[in-house]
Structures are given as C-alpha cells and as structure tokens.
Design an enzyme around this catalytic site. Structure first.
Site, PDB file in Angstrom:
ATOM      1  N   GLY A  40       5.272   2.092 -10.355  1.00 28.12           N
ATOM      2  CA  GLY A  40       4.377   3.226 -10.460  1.00 28.12           C
ATOM      3  C   GLY A  40       4.396   3.874 -11.692  1.00 28.12           C
ATOM      4  O   GLY A  40       3.896   4.973 -11.770  1.00 28.12           O
ATOM      5  N   TRP A  78       0.786  -1.297  -0.007  1.00 24.14           N
ATOM      6  CA  TRP A  78       0.233  -0.002   0.081  1.00 24.14           C
ATOM      7  C   TRP A  78       0.982   1.165  -0.181  1.00 24.14           C
ATOM      8  O   TRP A  78       0.258   2.148  -0.197  1.00 24.14           O
ATOM      9  CB  TRP A  78      -0.936   0.151   1.037  1.00 24.14           C
ATOM     10  CG  TRP A  78      -2.065  -1.057   1.296  1.00 24.14           C
ATOM     11  CD1 TRP A  78      -2.192  -2.092   0.560  1.00 24.14           C
ATOM     12  CD2 TRP A  78      -3.168  -1.078   2.191  1.00 24.14           C
ATOM     13  NE1 TRP A  78      -3.201  -2.823   0.597  1.00 24.14           N
ATOM     14  CE2 TRP A  78      -3.967  -2.232   1.810  1.00 24.14           C
ATOM     15  CE3 TRP A  78      -3.531  -0.288   3.201  1.00 24.14           C
ATOM     16  CZ2 TRP A  78      -5.068  -2.664   2.539  1.00 24.14           C
ATOM     17  CZ3 TRP A  78      -4.551  -0.458   3.957  1.00 24.14           C
ATOM     18  CH2 TRP A  78      -5.304  -1.806   3.481  1.00 24.14           C
ATOM     19  N   GLY A  89       1.685  -2.484  -6.082  1.00 23.88           N
ATOM     20  CA  GLY A  89       1.590  -1.292  -5.406  1.00 23.88           C
ATOM     21  C   GLY A  89       0.150  -0.474  -5.755  1.00 23.88           C
ATOM     22  O   GLY A  89      -0.908  -1.123  -5.193  1.00 23.88           O
ATOM     23  N   GLY A  90       0.207   0.183  -6.834  1.00 20.85           N
ATOM     24  CA  GLY A  90      -1.132   0.837  -7.350  1.00 20.85           C
ATOM     25  C   GLY A  90      -2.473  -0.028  -7.264  1.00 20.85           C
ATOM     26  O   GLY A  90      -3.329   0.301  -6.623  1.00 20.85           O
ATOM     27  N   GLU A 104      12.334   2.344  -3.256  1.00 19.26           N
ATOM     28  CA  GLU A 104      11.757   3.405  -2.941  1.00 19.26           C
ATOM     29  C   GLU A 104      12.727   3.714  -1.479  1.00 19.26           C
ATOM     30  O   GLU A 104      13.233   4.991  -1.039  1.00 19.26           O
ATOM     31  CB  GLU A 104      10.559   3.811  -2.308  1.00 19.26           C
ATOM     32  CG  GLU A 104       9.784   3.947  -3.900  1.00 19.26           C
ATOM     33  CD  GLU A 104       8.107   3.582  -3.924  1.00 19.26           C
ATOM     34  OE1 GLU A 104       7.677   3.262  -2.771  1.00 19.26           O
ATOM     35  OE2 GLU A 104       7.795   3.259  -4.908  1.00 19.26           O
TER      36      GLU A 104
END
Ligand code: PGA
Length: 256
Positions: free
Chosen positions: A177, A14, A238-239, A101
């Site tokens: 992303g 998330w 992710g998204g 990240e």
C-alpha cells in the site's frame, strides 16, 4: 513463473473495501475483462459480506472466490468470527492467512497462522500464506531469516501430501500500500529462498509444485517484469485489484 510445475495465480485482495452494491459493479468488470484467462488462475479475495454475491456472479466463469481471513477453531463460541467450514460451504476456494495487516493490527502470531493453515486445509480450502519482512528487518539484513522462519512456522504441521494445496505470498511489509515495490532482484531473491526452505523440508518435487506470489504495490506497470522471474508465480494485489482495468492488465501480464 514456471508453468510447467505449478499454477500461476493472480489474486486480488480487496481488504475492507467494496460494499455489496459496489462489489457487484467491480465483479462484473473483472468478469468482463478476465474471464478468458489462458494460463493463470484468477482469484478475488473479497470481504465476507461480499462472498455470496461473488460466488453467484462468478459461478459460470473461471474466476475463483477467496476470503481474507478465517478463525482457527472449527466452530463454537467465537462471536463475530467465521469458520473454514462456513467459507467452504459458501463456495470459497482460497483463504488468505497471516496477512501482515492481520499480524500487525490483530496480533496474529506465527503459531496462530500455523493453526489456521491446518484448519483451512482440513476444510479443503487453499491457504494463501503471507510472509514478509518489515523495513527495519530489511535494513538489519535479516530478511531471509525472518521470512524463512515464517515459512517454517506456517508449515510446522503440514505434511508433504498437502503441500500442493499451499500458496505463499511474499509481501514485504514496507511495500504494501505504499507504492514502493520490491525490485525484481529483491522479490526474486526472497521467493527463491522460500522455495529453498520448502526444498529442504519436502524435497525438490514438492517444492517446485508450490505457487509463490509476490505482493506489495504490484500494478500493471511492474507486473510483467516481476512475473518474468522463475520463482515469482503470481501476485497478491491490493490497491490495483479495486479497479477492473488495472487488475485485468495484471492478469494479462501473467497470461503472456
Ligand atoms: P497492495 O497490497 O497491492 O495495495 O500493496 C497488497 C496486499 O496487501 O496484499
């Protein structure tokens, strides 16, 4: 994926999204859609603040809770940090380690990732270790060297007895992303190489027991073909994990 030797794992990441109130809605949605997963293990890696809620809401179903990071030391004067033992005690099963990240914005090095892996295993957490090349490295033709070196570094202090507890996520930095997914061939080549590196260090039996996920703009449209590859054993999402329907569609693709 190869279900004979290893688990298929679909994990949502998330990132820094979902307040506890928002998390409640999303978790209930995920629970409604994914709880009956046949083959694959489903995990939601939520922000620290959402962990107690996620553990509580998912208590009676087969969806596991993961964290997105942890500190490499066991405890002590590290203001604002969270330890592996805290995560374990809160009911967490998986922890993402070395996400690009974290490497990019928080200066996490291969050496630090290795320390976190050891600490996570000692606390009986299953680390999901992220590796992957930048676009520049891919253009230079050094993807396999870069990823291979990351894998070796992350496992530098991991014995063969712990290998089954490890999950890798191959995440090309340029695909995260961005809506730009690696092709099936690219994902397969690198996941295959990761397994070859594992085979060299631990032998064939150990290597084939390790789940290797792909991550980077995986979604309901491309999941099926990526997961059809023998060495792609799941996804770190992710998204698309922020929407219960999209996430469920990926879990379903892994259950086919
Ligand atoms: P993405 O993120 O699916 O939004 O590309 C994947 C990840 O960072 O784990």
């Amino acid at each position: 994926m190869n279900r004979r030797y290893r688990k298929t794992i679909i994990a949502g990441n998330w990132k820094m999204n979902m307040t506890p109130s928002e998390a409640r809605t999303l978790i209930n949605g995920v629970k409604a859609h994914c709880a009956k997963s046949k083959w694959c293990e489903t995990v939601v890696c939520v922000p620290y603040i959402d962990i107690p809620l996620a553990v509580r809401l998912l208590k009676d179903c087969r969806i596991s809770v993961g964290a997105q990071n942890m500190h490499h030391e066991a405890s002590g004067a590290y203001t604002g940090e969270i330890s592996a033992a805290m995560l374990k005690d809160a009911g967490v099963k998986y922890v993402v380690v070395g996400h690009s990240e974290r490497r990019q914005y928080f200066g996490e090095t291969d050496a630090l990732v290795s320390e976190k892996v050891v600490r996570a295993l000692a606390a009986d957490l299953r680390p999901i270790i992220c590796v992957g090349e930048t676009l520049q490295q891919r253009d230079m033709g050094i993807t396999l060297e870069i990823v291979g070196a990351q894998v070796k570094a992350a496992l530098s202090a991991v014995g063969a007895d712990k290998l089954r507890r490890i999950v890798f996520a191959y995440e090309p930095v340029w695909a995260i992303g961005t809506g730009r997914t690696a092709t099936v061939e690219q994902a397969s080549e690198v996941c295959n190489h990761i397994r070859a590196v594992l085979r060299k260090k631990y032998g064939a039996r150990g290597a084939r027991s390790v789940t290797i996920q792909y991550g980077g703009s995986m979604n309901e449209t491309n999941a099926k073909e990526l997961l059809a590859e023998l060495d792609v054993d799941g996804g770190l999402i992710g998204g698309a994990s922020l929407n219960a329907d999209s996430f469920a569609a990926i879990v379903n693709a892994a259950n086919q």
